[in-house]
Design a protein around this motif. Structure first.
Motif, short mmCIF file in Angstrom:
data_model
loop_
_atom_site.label_atom_id
_atom_site.label_comp_id
_atom_site.label_asym_id
_atom_site.label_seq_id
_atom_site.Cartn_x
_atom_site.Cartn_y
_atom_site.Cartn_z
N ASP A 67 0.73 -1.18 -0.66
CA ASP A 67 0.20 -0.18 0.02
C ASP A 67 0.60 1.23 -0.30
O ASP A 67 0.58 2.18 -0.72
N VAL A 68 2.77 1.17 0.76
CA VAL A 68 3.04 2.34 1.08
C VAL A 68 3.76 2.37 -1.14
O VAL A 68 3.21 3.63 -1.27
N ILE A 69 4.02 1.65 -1.30
CA ILE A 69 4.15 1.65 -3.01
C ILE A 69 2.83 2.02 -3.82
O ILE A 69 3.63 2.77 -4.61
N ALA A 70 1.76 1.46 -3.12
CA ALA A 70 0.43 2.13 -4.31
C ALA A 70 -0.03 3.50 -3.82
O ALA A 70 0.43 4.95 -4.40
N CYS A 71 0.20 4.20 -3.02
CA CYS A 71 0.41 6.01 -2.82
C CYS A 71 1.62 6.60 -3.59
O CYS A 71 1.71 7.87 -3.67
N VAL A 72 2.92 6.24 -2.88
CA VAL A 72 4.15 6.43 -3.87
C VAL A 72 3.81 6.48 -4.93
O VAL A 72 3.75 8.20 -5.68
N ASP A 73 3.45 5.96 -6.08
CA ASP A 73 3.59 5.98 -7.18
C ASP A 73 2.24 6.60 -7.65
O ASP A 73 2.31 7.49 -8.63
N ARG A 74 0.76 6.87 -6.61
CA ARG A 74 0.42 7.76 -7.29
C ARG A 74 -0.24 9.29 -6.77
O ARG A 74 -0.29 10.35 -7.16
N GLY A 75 1.30 8.99 -6.05
CA GLY A 75 2.22 11.06 -5.03
C GLY A 75 1.52 11.08 -4.65
O GLY A 75 1.06 12.61 -4.07
N ASP A 76 0.30 10.51 -3.88
CA ASP A 76 -0.55 11.28 -2.95
C ASP A 76 -0.07 11.09 -1.19
O ASP A 76 0.07 9.94 -0.59
N GLU A 77 0.65 12.14 -1.32
CA GLU A 77 1.47 12.54 0.28
C GLU A 77 0.05 12.30 1.36
O GLU A 77 0.79 11.64 2.55
N VAL A 78 -0.55 12.87 1.35
CA VAL A 78 -1.60 12.73 2.79
C VAL A 78 -2.11 11.09 3.10
O VAL A 78 -1.84 10.42 4.11
N ALA A 79 -2.60 10.18 2.00
CA ALA A 79 -2.41 8.55 1.67
C ALA A 79 -1.01 8.39 2.33
O ALA A 79 -1.53 7.65 3.49
N LEU A 80 -0.49 8.48 1.96
CA LEU A 80 0.95 7.81 2.22
C LEU A 80 1.52 8.19 3.98
O LEU A 80 2.05 7.14 4.46
N THR A 81 1.09 9.53 4.54
CA THR A 81 1.28 9.60 5.67
C THR A 81 0.47 8.62 6.77
O THR A 81 1.24 7.94 7.33
N ALA A 82 -0.43 8.10 6.10
CA ALA A 82 -1.14 7.55 6.98
C ALA A 82 -0.64 6.11 7.10
O ALA A 82 -0.58 5.27 7.76
#
Length: 136
Positions: A97-112
């Motif tokens: 899931d961390v990889i997916a957040c990085v790939d999407r560039g979603d910093e808010v989701a990445l933080t969570a």
């Protein structure tokens, strides 16, 4: 944060959210390792994997604080591989899931998701150290 005004005074209330997510080790995977490698070698592999997981979790968190997303992604990929090897599938899934957040560039989701990765990682490492879980 919730604000309420009472007779000209403002009251701040902060909601504290707790997470109670159980992690389980795949005992079948641990038994398979023992069967394939023997008890001593399986234990060596598991101990080395746990050390590497601890190092990777710390490294990933540090890279996040420094904004190094390519390094976060690379470290999370290593976490997936290591966690899968020793039956820590929840940890592997969250690292994915961390990889997916990085790939999407979603910093808010990445933080969570990164906070969740740290919780799951700590719980997973604690679970495998528990002597009951070390009996495969």
């Amino acid at each position: 944060m919730e604000h309420r005004e009472y007779e000209g005074e403002m009251e701040d209330r902060v909601a504290i959210l707790t997470s109670d997510e159980r992690v389980r080790l795949d005992r079948d995977r641990l038994a398979e390792l023992t069967s394939q490698l023997g008890e001593q070698e399986a234990e060596n592999i598991i101990c080395r994997a746990m050390e590497e997981l601890a190092v990777r979790l710390s490294f990933t968190e540090r890279q996040f604080r420094q904004g190094k997303y390519a390094e976060i992604r690379k470290s999370a990929r290593a976490l997936v591989a290591i966690a899968d090897q020793i039956g820590m599938y929840a940890l592997a899934r969250v690292a994915g899931d961390v990889i997916a957040c990085v790939d999407r560039g979603d910093e808010v989701a990445l933080t969570a998701v990164l906070a969740r990765l740290m919780r799951i990682g700590e719980q997973s490492l604690a679970a495998i150290w528990d002597r009951h879980d070390m009996r495969f």
